[in-house]
Scaffold this active site. Structure first.
Site, PDB file in Angstrom:
ATOM      1  N   HIS A   1       1.845   5.083   6.485  1.00 56.13           N
ATOM      2  CA  HIS A   1       1.738   5.467   5.079  1.00 56.13           C
ATOM      3  C   HIS A   1       2.096   6.944   4.905  1.00 56.13           C
ATOM      4  O   HIS A   1       1.560   7.792   5.619  1.00 56.13           O
ATOM      5  CB  HIS A   1       0.312   5.236   4.571  1.00 56.13           C
TER       6      HIS A   1
ATOM      7  N   SER B   1       0.818  -1.219   0.000  1.00 55.11           N
ATOM      8  CA  SER B   1       0.000   0.000   0.000  1.00 55.11           C
ATOM      9  C   SER B   1       0.848   1.263   0.000  1.00 55.11           C
ATOM     10  O   SER B   1       0.411   2.309  -0.497  1.00 55.11           O
ATOM     11  CB  SER B   1      -0.927   0.007   1.213  1.00 55.11           C
TER      12      SER B   1
ATOM     13  N   ASP C   1      -0.678   8.250   9.507  1.00 58.29           N
ATOM     14  CA  ASP C   1      -1.035   7.125  10.367  1.00 58.29           C
ATOM     15  C   ASP C   1       0.195   6.403  10.901  1.00 58.29           C
ATOM     16  O   ASP C   1       0.107   5.288  11.390  1.00 58.29           O
ATOM     17  CB  ASP C   1      -1.951   6.144   9.621  1.00 58.29           C
TER      18      ASP C   1
ATOM     19  N   ASN D   1       4.106  -5.656   5.813  1.00 58.19           N
ATOM     20  CA  ASN D   1       2.903  -6.434   6.130  1.00 58.19           C
ATOM     21  C   ASN D   1       3.255  -7.840   6.598  1.00 58.19           C
ATOM     22  O   ASN D   1       2.488  -8.447   7.356  1.00 58.19           O
ATOM     23  CB  ASN D   1       1.966  -6.488   4.923  1.00 58.19           C
TER      24      ASN D   1
ATOM     25  N   GLY E   1      -1.914  -4.074   1.428  1.00 59.36           N
ATOM     26  CA  GLY E   1      -1.997  -5.305   2.212  1.00 59.36           C
ATOM     27  C   GLY E   1      -1.063  -6.406   1.779  1.00 59.36           C
ATOM     28  O   GLY E   1      -0.948  -7.427   2.466  1.00 59.36           O
TER      29      GLY E   1
END
Length: 450
Positions: free
Chosen positions: A424, A271, A421, A330, A300
């Site tokens: 990202h 992502s 966040d 991930n 993801g």
């Protein structure tokens, strides 16, 4: 709904339950396993035998009566979510537990032991339970077993759960090997059973127990090879868009080739790389559009998902000068994977790129920092991966670059101004990314083919 579940449960299991209760011993939560050759029974059980807790990232509550609801998270986007659990009581025992969640990216139902349990006698056996799926159309559920301090492993029940939706009680058997990993310690387990839901769903569990004898059960990935075994992304929030995005990228590549402008640069990742099409779009248009660059980032994705995509045509029929790859956060974030295993997945991807793009140079980026502080556990996991994959580069055909410090302040903290966040990048973060890797990218673009 609960009455019908109880009637259904009785009709299917009443005879078996009476027999089982006559011969099985319920292990007391006292740090000891079940005696002799008995199963360790989690459900049915007296209400005080286990602590049942339901929660999300912003709160939790204990199920002490027949029902509990957790207030929604304080985040604005999650204010309309719902999370609750209930229990069916019969003759003073909890016979089944119902778990229902709506519009939550993470929710859990944990059955905890007051004292440590020794699950070592069951390591060669099975975890078995009955599952009644009322609804999983917009969600998924995983089953988890603790394996020591900070250790827990889950098995995704998305496919069997959706297949059994509306069909009543279905028996599930999983080998305990599904919950084993390097460093697992089953001698002192306080979390023998948990369900983890995302999206929206409604399920019930009953007859949860550990058995000593191995038998046929649901297949589960081997954690030692999962990162190197090609697989589509099998998550509830991805199944509707993941494969269509893959097809869209194949078509985008075909259009570029047909127009006589094949990509000179491809970006491969998750992502964070996909974000070049979102927050990073202005920076992309200014700096990478001139190369007819192709963004092969999928939200993801773990290493095995990228491997599947590469093996299904995403880089076939082109010969870019440079492939920029960053992947792995991930692997470490979703399943706290051993850094060696994540690094093996990255090496497998480098091999695949070399096989399919023999003249392309690879700019291998260190996994970006995540979490606010330097001691964030997932950031530290990523740093251990980076230490390993630095050795995957030869400095000529594969160049390793760690630009992580460019995102951090002098104290090693990550700002929400750079990554809103703490994972990202925002537009400012993508501008930092472009500037920090530009010199390395330009050197590879101007160098001759491999």
């Amino acid at each position: 709904m609960h009455v019908s579940m109880r009637q259904n449960l009785r009709s299917i299991h009443s005879g078996a339950l009476l027999l089982a209760l006559g011969v099985l011993l319920v292990a007391c939560a006292s740090g000891r396993s079940a005696e002799g050759g008995a199963d360790l029974v989690v459900l049915p059980a007296a209400p005080d035998a286990w602590r049942i807790v339901v929660g999300h990232w912003d709160g939790e509550a204990e199920l002490t009566g027949d029902r509990v609801e957790v207030p929604p998270p304080r985040d604005e986007y999650a204010r309309s979510s719902r999370l609750e659990a209930s229990a069916g009581l019969r003759e003073g025992r909890r016979e089944w537990v119902h778990f229902e969640w709506k519009d939550l990216w993470l929710s859990t139902l944990r059955i905890e032991s007051p004292q440590a349990l020794d699950l070592r006698p069951f390591q060669d056996g099975m975890l078995e339970f009955d599952l009644d799926v009322a609804d999983l159309a917009q969600g998924a559920v995983k089953v988890k077993v603790g394996c020591g301090d900070g250790c827990g492993r889950g098995v995704n029940l998305l496919r069997p759960g959706r297949a059994g939706a509306g069909k009543g009680w279905q028996h599930v058997a999983l080998a305990m090997a599904c919950f084993t990993r390097d460093g697992a310690d089953f001698s002192k387990v306080r979390l023998p059973f948990a369900l983890e839901g995302n999206g929206s769903g409604s399920v019930s569990v009953a007859h949860v127990r550990f058995t000593r004898q191995a038998r046929a059960g649901l297949a589960c990935p081997d954690y030692r090879t999962e990162s190197t075994t090609p697989a589509m992304l099998d998550e509830s929030w991805a199944v509707d868009w993941w494969l269509p995005r893959h097809e869209k990228k194949l078509e985008e590549k075909r259009r570029l080739v047909a127009a006589g402008t094949p990509p000179q640069v491809v970006f491969i990742g998750d992502s964070i790389t996909e974000g070049w099409e979102k927050s990073g779009s202005p920076v992309w248009q200014q700096h990478f559009a001139r190369y007819h660059a192709l963004d092969l980032g999928f939200g993801g994705d773990r290493t095995e998902n990228v491997l599947w995509r590469l093996q299904h045509g995403e880089i076939d029929g082109i010969a870019p000068k440079v492939a920029v790859m960053m992947i792995g956060t991930n692997n470490t974030g979703h399943r706290a994977e051993n850094p060696q295993t994540t690094a093996a997945g990255i090496q497998r991807l480098l091999d695949e790129i070399h096989q399919r793009l023999p003249s392309t140079k690879v700019l291998l980026l260190a996994i970006f920092p995540r979490g606010e502080k330097p001691d964030d556990p997932q950031r530290r996991l990523n740093e251990r991966v980076n230490e390993i994959i630095a050795g995957h580069a030869d400095g000529r055909d594969v160049v390793f670059v760690d630009i992580g410090n460019a995102f951090l302040d002098a104290d090693g903290r990550l700002s929400r101004d750079v990554m809103p966040d703490l994972l990202h990048p925002g537009e400012k973060g993508y501008a930092i990314w472009q500037r920090a890797m530009d010199a390395s990218l330009q050197r590879l673009l101007s160098a001759g083919p491999r």
